[in-house]
Design a protein around this motif. Structure first.
Motif, mmCIF file in Angstrom:
data_model
loop_
_atom_site.group_PDB
_atom_site.id
_atom_site.type_symbol
_atom_site.label_atom_id
_atom_site.label_comp_id
_atom_site.label_asym_id
_atom_site.label_seq_id
_atom_site.Cartn_x
_atom_site.Cartn_y
_atom_site.Cartn_z
ATOM 1 N N LEU A 433 0.961 -1.259 -0.029
ATOM 2 C CA LEU A 433 0.309 -0.435 -0.171
ATOM 3 C C LEU A 433 1.066 1.071 0.226
ATOM 4 C CD1 LEU A 433 -2.344 -1.263 2.409
ATOM 5 C CD2 LEU A 433 -2.677 -0.873 0.227
ATOM 6 N N GLY A 434 2.242 0.895 0.366
ATOM 7 C CA GLY A 434 3.069 2.707 0.234
ATOM 8 C C GLY A 434 2.483 2.603 1.953
ATOM 9 N N LEU A 435 2.649 1.760 2.647
ATOM 10 C CA LEU A 435 2.613 2.591 3.917
ATOM 11 C C LEU A 435 3.414 2.532 4.379
ATOM 12 C CD1 LEU A 435 -0.150 3.677 5.508
ATOM 13 C CD2 LEU A 435 -0.347 1.196 5.893
ATOM 14 N N GLY A 436 3.806 3.790 5.631
ATOM 15 C CA GLY A 436 4.892 4.028 6.252
ATOM 16 C C GLY A 436 3.839 4.339 7.748
ATOM 17 N N PHE A 437 5.542 3.553 9.247
ATOM 18 C CA PHE A 437 4.790 4.363 10.242
ATOM 19 C C PHE A 437 5.821 5.078 10.852
ATOM 20 C CE2 PHE A 437 2.861 -0.028 9.192
ATOM 21 C CZ PHE A 437 1.406 0.074 9.799
ATOM 22 N N SER A 438 5.134 6.199 12.047
ATOM 23 C CA SER A 438 6.122 6.785 12.639
ATOM 24 C C SER A 438 6.625 5.745 14.289
ATOM 25 C CB SER A 438 5.598 7.796 12.676
ATOM 26 O OG SER A 438 3.628 7.891 13.169
ATOM 27 N N SER A 439 4.901 5.289 14.334
ATOM 28 C CA SER A 439 4.418 4.189 15.868
ATOM 29 C C SER A 439 3.506 3.032 15.162
ATOM 30 C CB SER A 439 4.329 5.535 16.916
ATOM 31 O OG SER A 439 3.853 4.809 18.048
ATOM 32 N N ILE A 440 3.531 2.109 16.089
ATOM 33 C CA ILE A 440 2.020 0.839 15.597
ATOM 34 C C ILE A 440 2.635 0.360 17.932
ATOM 35 C CG2 ILE A 440 1.591 -0.625 15.858
ATOM 36 C CD1 ILE A 440 3.058 -0.445 12.919
ATOM 37 N N VAL A 441 1.570 1.247 18.165
ATOM 38 C CA VAL A 441 1.134 0.602 19.840
ATOM 39 C C VAL A 441 -0.128 -0.326 19.819
ATOM 40 C CG1 VAL A 441 0.541 0.969 22.332
ATOM 41 C CG2 VAL A 441 2.167 2.776 20.601
ATOM 42 N N SER A 442 0.576 -2.012 20.802
ATOM 43 C CA SER A 442 -0.609 -2.679 20.473
ATOM 44 C C SER A 442 -1.123 -2.229 22.322
ATOM 45 C CB SER A 442 -0.683 -3.351 19.982
ATOM 46 O OG SER A 442 -1.375 -4.573 21.157
ATOM 47 N N LEU A 443 -2.329 -2.214 22.606
ATOM 48 C CA LEU A 443 -3.178 -1.508 23.835
ATOM 49 C C LEU A 443 -3.374 -2.326 24.528
ATOM 50 C CD1 LEU A 443 -5.653 1.533 22.946
ATOM 51 C CD2 LEU A 443 -2.566 1.620 23.664
ATOM 52 N N GLY A 444 -3.748 -3.747 23.618
ATOM 53 C CA GLY A 444 -4.168 -4.413 24.995
ATOM 54 C C GLY A 444 -5.287 -4.327 25.470
ATOM 55 N N ALA A 542 -5.804 5.562 5.440
ATOM 56 C CA ALA A 542 -4.244 5.844 6.848
ATOM 57 C C ALA A 542 -3.005 6.091 5.358
ATOM 58 C CB ALA A 542 -4.082 5.200 7.216
ATOM 59 N N ALA A 543 -3.049 4.700 4.335
ATOM 60 C CA ALA A 543 -1.872 5.501 3.146
ATOM 61 C C ALA A 543 -2.167 6.608 2.392
ATOM 62 C CB ALA A 543 -1.885 4.183 2.033
ATOM 63 N N ALA A 544 -3.110 7.093 1.591
ATOM 64 C CA ALA A 544 -3.326 8.090 1.244
ATOM 65 C C ALA A 544 -3.199 9.001 1.873
ATOM 66 C CB ALA A 544 -4.662 7.900 0.469
ATOM 67 N N LEU A 679 4.047 4.123 -9.088
ATOM 68 C CA LEU A 679 2.835 5.040 -8.353
ATOM 69 C C LEU A 679 3.089 5.286 -6.517
ATOM 70 C CD1 LEU A 679 -0.125 5.412 -10.167
ATOM 71 C CD2 LEU A 679 2.049 7.112 -10.323
ATOM 72 N N ILE A 680 3.585 3.637 -6.298
ATOM 73 C CA ILE A 680 3.841 3.698 -4.691
ATOM 74 C C ILE A 680 5.298 3.959 -4.108
ATOM 75 C CG2 ILE A 680 3.971 1.824 -2.987
ATOM 76 C CD1 ILE A 680 1.171 0.672 -3.603
ATOM 77 N N ASP A 681 5.988 4.099 -4.753
ATOM 78 C CA ASP A 681 7.324 3.702 -4.025
ATOM 79 C C ASP A 681 7.099 5.713 -4.753
ATOM 80 O OD1 ASP A 681 7.958 1.433 -4.356
ATOM 81 O OD2 ASP A 681 8.569 1.177 -6.702
#
Length: 940
Positions: A433-444, A542-544, A679-681
């Protein structure tokens, strides 16, 4: 039923200081307010004014210095003018009445007695919640009374040779120092050998306990303002849902600090990490160490295991206490039965934050274990993600503290999820999707840290452009709405558990309530966040948004090479409320001159299948230059004769940095693959199916939070009367009809004039205008019309006597017959509200009458809201055209209806013990406005 001392949904707790000297307890609270506002942008309470009995007091001088409204009446002059001593109670009542007139102008909710001698009469206490701070421990009782209550708490404590002295914040009542206890300060040890005489000892410990007074008063205000203190029906005080008849005792002010004083930085950007349960054996702990090492965590790294062995580059220790340096973050990956002991050790070590991977808590029904874990976290002022979570990834810290195999793909999406599996899936889909992250948090189980804590951090994080949330329950809805509304970046929410089955599954997953979906929708709308319908929508949008600016308008240009997909996209856009304005005449001529003869130059623009790449480029350039559109969508079905990869390459320099959203669909998994990759790149969002372009664009609309508004408070006399009417009703039962209408009158809501009669003989005493309506009032009958319990068009006393006799005969056990003046027939509306355990109170409006449950044409809003939000609620109704007037039929006063909705919302927040509030029908009279002709009010 618990009723909070202050309902945070009403807005900030507005505090009035009552001071005769320095007012230092008030200024301590004021200092905290300003500090919270500076640190977090908000404070749950606000000091709104000061009253003093001395115009020249230090308290007044400080109020002038900080620009706080104040009022003063010289108490000595007041008594002197009347020629009586200060102890005269009648004059004191007159003084308090004069003071009350002054402080009403401040618009407060409560009075804090800040250095004010507690000798007031009940005149002020009857109107305001009053908080007093006493310089002694009021929990100590002897011979059935509070041993150290009264004017000389310090002296009495010393005379009793107590080993320590405390300050006590409590609610002031008619019994001096006898009200419910809120906060008991930490103990100040008394050394009786320190001073040679009683006066020196008294002065010394009075000074020390006064310092505790200020801290206890400030904490009591904060805890009340956050809604943590409540009363049950017996008047017993509760704290955070649990009985607290002796208040909350502070063992040390260095423990259990308010959340705003605890750093989130050690959790999100640690410089040292210990993985507890990591050894050289395969397992979760080792996997976390591998992730941290592989993804480049540069801080100090420790592995805690029984053998104290090193794991990869992590230094081994046998316990957290054996680590020589400081530890910012501890990751617990051991069996659930060991967690409490480990958390205690972390606290003693001074660890700043915990990620608890371990399960076995509320998600399996063990509330006690989770409560014990949270108690440890709070005692040591730590922050915690989990338990029962996947962990955390953070781009800034190069931190991969998760149990996953995936690397963090750098980008600009902060993803917060209650499901570790969904976090793993998002990482798996990310590259495509060309999707990158600044952070991922799993809250549980989000026992401590929730999305409310993370949103302000991401709003300030330079790596984050968009925030995506997967939630199964909304944590602290009032706080969530307030925090989310202040975030300037786009927030996307996928809220699961919208059905009964989904809600049950959510509960078993995280031990949380999922909430009523319609009310959750209203909450998210109020918060100004965008709700998406599926994981696919969340990922794509989110990717867009991570690459493109939000959608600022409604005009869309569509460039395609195929009619069918173009039609599908156009349909989807129109259903989503977008416009496709046709190209202007001049632009159309330019396009015709450069495109193939078969091309369509209106909007959508169809360059036709064999069009070369330069045709796409020309159209895109001209559409962007026209400034006539707020987004550009490109759809290409790859033909055999055209190199679509070349088309994509040619488009990239044209659409990059366009300033508006530009997205593309190169249709077909194989033929369109190379173009999509290009396009994604290049940071151009793409999707697999044409209609997904409309879905992505819908999620990119700029969501606007509701205008911040504090609920209007009911006048004290009306509030007290309404509360007494509710108190008289049975728990989880309905108010009697006459009490329900009396409550409406207290709240200023117009209703048909009415009376309750118990026999036909009482008809002659009624002062009602005919015709009237008679309704049976029976404790077991809710829907009266369904059982023939409503009789309309009764035109005379004689007819009413007959109807009354018949109703009482047919419905034995009735409380009586409720008689109302009949209001002229009109469009029937339902206006009301409900109290949801997850989202709190909501207001409902819609088409009313007997078919309300069938038609279900209703809209919800979460109070407090303003007039504009109320009008927006009305506009969402399918029946809104009828209310506005249609085909010669005059409509209703929509502004008056909006004001009624605002008022109902304020009433529900002022009376939180209301579980259900239905006025159905509400009729419209052009000369009178909206009139309730039936009302049901249920107590929680």
């Amino acid at each position: 039923m618990l009723t909070p001392l202050h309902n945070p949904a009403q807005g900030r707790l507005r505090v009035i200081g009552y001071a005769s000297g320095s007012g230092n307890t008030l200024w301590k609270a004021y200092e905290t307010q300003k500090r919270m506002e500076e640190m977090t942008g908000d404070c749950p309470f606000e000091v709104v004014g000061l009253f003093s009995d001395d115009l020249h007091s230090k308290a007044v001088a400080y109020a002038k210095q900080v620009g706080l409204p104040y009022a003063a009446i010289d108490i000595r002059a007041f008594y002197k003018e009347r020629g009586v001593p200060l102890k005269d109670r009648e004059v004191r009542a007159a003084y308090d009445a004069a003071a009350l007139e002054q402080i009403r102008a401040f618009g407060g909710d409560c009075v804090l007695l800040a250095g004010y001698v507690w000798a007031t009469t009940d005149i002020v206490a009857d109107e305001y919640m009053m908080i007093n701070v006493h310089p002694a421990d009021l929990t100590i009782e002897r011979e059935g009374r509070r041993a150290f209550a009264g004017a000389n708490g310090v002296g009495d404590t010393l005379a009793a040779r107590e080993p320590a002295i405390c300050a006590t914040a409590h609610l002031a009542t008619k019994e001096i120092d006898g009200g419910p206890i809120l906060i008991v300060s930490e103990r100040v040890p008394i050394d009786y050998a320190l001073h040679a005489d009683d006066d020196s000892r008294m002065r010394h410990y009075l000074k020390l306990v006064n310092e505790q007074n200020r801290l206890a008063g400030e904490r009591a205000l904060l805890e009340i303002a956050e809604g943590h203190f409540a009363r049950d029906d017996d008047g017993t005080l509760h704290y955070k849902g649990k009985p607290a008849p002796q208040g909350v005792r502070i063992e040390s002010w260095q423990e259990n600090k308010p959340l705003f004083e605890r750093s989130m930085d050690k959790l999100l950007n640690p410089h040292s990490v210990a993985v507890i349960g990591a050894s050289n054996k395969p397992g979760i702990g080792r996997s976390i160490v591998e992730n941290l090492v592989r993804d480049g965590f540069a801080g100090a790294l420790y592995a805690v295991n029984l053998r104290g062995e090193d794991v990869l580059t992590a230094k081994g220790c046998a316990s957290i206490g054996d680590i020589e340096g400081a530890v910012d973050l501890a990751i617990i990956a051991t069996p659930g039965t060991t967690v409490l002991e480990i958390a205690e050790a972390c606290g003693q070590k001074g660890v700043g934050a915990i990620i608890c991977i371990s399960a076995g808590f509320k998600e399996i029904g063990d509330d006690a274990a989770q409560d014990a874990l949270v108690a440890i976290v709070n005692r040591y002022n730590m922050r915690m993600i989990g338990p029962n979570c996947m962990g955390e990834m953070n781009r800034k810290a190069k931190l991969n503290a998760t149990i996953l195999h995936n690397r963090l793909i750098d980008g600009h999406v902060a993803f917060v999820t209650q499901s570790g599996a969904i976090g793993a899936a998002m990482l798996d889909f990310a590259e495509g999707l060309g999707l990158g992250f600044s952070s991922i948090v799993s809250l549980g189980n989000q026992a401590d840290v929730t999305a409310c804590d993370l949103l302000p951090h991401y709003d300030q994080d330079e790596y984050t452009r968009v925030i995506a949330l997967y939630l199964e329950s909304i944590p602290d809805p009032v706080r969530f709405a307030r925090v989310a509304a202040r975030v300037k970046k786009p927030i996307l929410v996928l809220k699961a558990g919208g059905t009964d089955a989904g809600s049950a599954a959510a509960s078993s997953h995280t031990g949380s309530l999922a909430g009523n979906d319609a009310l959750v929708d209203a909450l998210l709308r109020k918060a100004g966040v965008t709700r998406v319908a599926s994981l696919e929508d969340l990922f794509l949008t989110a990717a867009a948004l991570s690459h493109m600016p939000p959608m600022q308008g409604n005009r869309v240009a569509l460039l395609t090479n195929a009619g069918g997909p173009g039609i599908l996209i156009a349909d989807a856009l129109c259903k989503a409320g977008f416009e496709l304005p046709p190209t202007g005449a001049e632009l159309r001529e330019e396009l015709r001159a450069h495109l193939m003869r078969e091309a369509a130059t209106a909007n959508p623009i169809d360059v036709v299948a064999p069009a070369p790449s330069e045709h796409y480029v020309f159209c895109a350039e001209k559409l962007l230059q026209s400034a006539a559109y707020d987004a550009l969508l490109i759809c290409c079905v790859p033909p055999a004769t055209v190199d679509t990869a070349a088309v994509a390459r040619a488009l990239v320099p044209v659409v990059q940095g366009a300033g508006i959203p530009v997205m593309a669909c190169f249709f077909g998994p194989t033929l369109g693959g190379d173009a999509r990759r290009i396009l994604i790149d290049s940071g151009i969002p793409t999707c697999d199916y044409p209609e997904q372009l409309a879905t992505m664009l819908s999620g990119m609309r700029t969501a606007t939070p509701s205008q911040a508004r504090e609920a209007s408070r009911l006048p004290a006399q009306a509030l007290h009367k309404a509360q007494s009417l509710l108190q008289a009703a049975p728990n989880e039962g309905y108010l009697a009809s006459d009490d329900a209408y009396a409550l409406l009158a207290c709240c200023g809501i117009d209703a048909a004039k009415s009376a309750l009669i118990g026999a036909p003989s009482e008809v002659d005493g009624l002062e009602l205008h005919y015709p009237v309506v008679a309704k049976i009032d029976h404790p077991e009958i809710v829907h009266k019309s369904d059982v023939g319990g409503v009789v309309l068009h009764i035109g005379s006393r004689e007819a009413l006597r007959e109807v009354t006799s018949d109703l009482l005969e047919r419905f034995p056990g009735a409380r009586g017959v409720f008689v109302q003046e009949q209001v002229s027939p009109s469009f029937e509306l339902i206006v009301g509200g409900t109290r949801d355990p997850q989202t709190g109170h909501s207001v409902m409006v819609g088409m009313g009458g007997v078919f309300v449950e069938v038609l279900k044409d209703v809209a919800f809003g979460l109070p407090p809201f303003d007039h504009a939000d109320a009008r927006a609620m009305i506009a969402r109704l399918r029946c809104e055209p009828l209310l506005s007037g249609v085909r010669g039929v005059e409509g209703v006063d929509l502004d008056a209806l909006a004001e009624l909705l605002v008022k109902v919302g304020d009433v529900l927040l002022a009376l939180p013990s209301i579980a259900e509030f239905d006025m159905n029908p509400v009729l419209y009279d052009p000369t009178r406005g909206f009139v309730a002709v039936d009302a049901r009010i249920k107590k929680a």
